[in-house]
Design a protein around this motif. Sequence first.
Motif, PDB file in Angstrom:
ATOM      1  N   HIS A 134       7.122  12.435   7.420  1.00 43.95           N
ATOM      2  CA  HIS A 134       6.541  12.349   6.098  1.00 43.95           C
ATOM      3  C   HIS A 134       6.778  14.423   5.762  1.00 43.95           C
ATOM      4  N   ASP A 181       6.914   0.956  12.391  1.00 46.72           N
ATOM      5  CA  ASP A 181       5.357   1.845  12.192  1.00 46.72           C
ATOM      6  C   ASP A 181       4.985   2.945  13.006  1.00 46.72           C
ATOM      7  N   ASP A 207       0.608  -1.494  -0.268  1.00 48.72           N
ATOM      8  CA  ASP A 207       0.425  -0.052  -0.051  1.00 48.72           C
ATOM      9  C   ASP A 207       0.996   1.321   0.021  1.00 48.72           C
ATOM     10  N   ASN A 235       7.228   5.943  11.339  1.00 50.46           N
ATOM     11  CA  ASN A 235       5.736   6.382  10.528  1.00 50.46           C
ATOM     12  C   ASN A 235       4.811   7.567  10.678  1.00 50.46           C
ATOM     13  N   ARG A 236       4.669   7.320  12.066  1.00 48.55           N
ATOM     14  CA  ARG A 236       2.810   8.261  12.619  1.00 48.55           C
ATOM     15  C   ARG A 236       3.954   9.455  13.357  1.00 48.55           C
ATOM     16  N   LYS A 244       0.423   4.176  -0.210  1.00 49.96           N
ATOM     17  CA  LYS A 244      -0.678   5.262   0.424  1.00 49.96           C
ATOM     18  C   LYS A 244       0.213   5.080   2.625  1.00 49.96           C
ATOM     19  N   ARG A 245       0.780   4.135   2.795  1.00 50.98           N
ATOM     20  CA  ARG A 245       1.371   4.157   3.476  1.00 50.98           C
ATOM     21  C   ARG A 245       2.128   4.959   3.680  1.00 50.98           C
ATOM     22  N   LEU A 299       3.965  -5.210   7.440  1.00 47.52           N
ATOM     23  CA  LEU A 299       3.505  -3.389   7.601  1.00 47.52           C
ATOM     24  C   LEU A 299       2.683  -3.499   5.863  1.00 47.52           C
ATOM     25  N   VAL A 339       3.448  -2.441   2.783  1.00 49.09           N
ATOM     26  CA  VAL A 339       4.279  -1.598   2.009  1.00 49.09           C
ATOM     27  C   VAL A 339       5.039  -2.022   1.217  1.00 49.09           C
ATOM     28  N   SER A 388       0.636   8.859  -1.262  1.00 42.54           N
ATOM     29  CA  SER A 388       0.375   9.307  -0.057  1.00 42.54           C
ATOM     30  C   SER A 388       0.233  11.100  -0.313  1.00 42.54           C
TER      31      SER A 388
END
Length: 270
Positions: free
Chosen positions: A253, A244, A16, A247-248, A18-19, A67, A69, A139
């Motif tokens: 990002h 994970d 994915d 990533n948050r 979008k992750r 994940l 990804v 994303s």
Amino acid sequence: MTRSTGFAPFDIVEGDCKRGIVLLGDHARRDLPEDYGSLGLPADEFDRHIAYDIGVETVTRELAASLGVPAVLANFSRLLIDPNRGEDDPTLIRQLYDGTVVPGNYPIASEERERRLDRFYRPYHDAVGAMIASVAQASARAPFIFSVHSFTPVMQGVQRPWHVGILWDRDDRVARPLIDMLAADRSLVVGDNEPYDGALRGDTMYKHAIVNGFAHALIEIRQDLIANGKDALAWAERLAPIVDAINRRPDIHVVKQFGSRTGPYEPTGT
């Protein structure tokens, strides 16, 4: 080692986009195309760390699956050409590696060097760049790039004490929390830019993350800890919640230029 006439220089693990994560395995495989034979080496040399990063393919694939990804894996042995080096790096095509002379690389004509760049190295990096662009588009934010490597427990007769190491240059957005979360397990010896320095001009992280201002880190796992499938799976399971959580984080990002310890460069990120 396997060979085929229709040799693909890379493999894509779907996930994915979008992750916002891209996983990389520069040294995941030890294969050679049929026309290169074994580079003049006996078969057992391809069981060693000089040919590939032992355990990395399984860790990367399992981590991608956990994940959800995408990942990009190089399919060719680093003995053919090393995708984690700049095109002008003297170790791009090794003639001697950890005591082993590579007959198929010595001597090497400039035409053959260019042929390997065009057939293997550049297609892999094109695939990495395309995947990063796809993740950024899907994303709608800057991607987080995580490169998986492994290191031999003994190098040139020296025992290495670390279980895992995190390599980075100046951007510590991923490296610092990753080191801290791994070190929370008191049974682990975690290296900070060990057993190698993460500042290497022209390598994969430099080419695709640093100059673009994308958050990133390269993890090195000691090979005896992931040499079999069960242990490699366990490390993927260990890493998945950590990656994970990183990533948050709100700063992951966004494009941010930190520069490089290797010297000035022209930023390409926008």
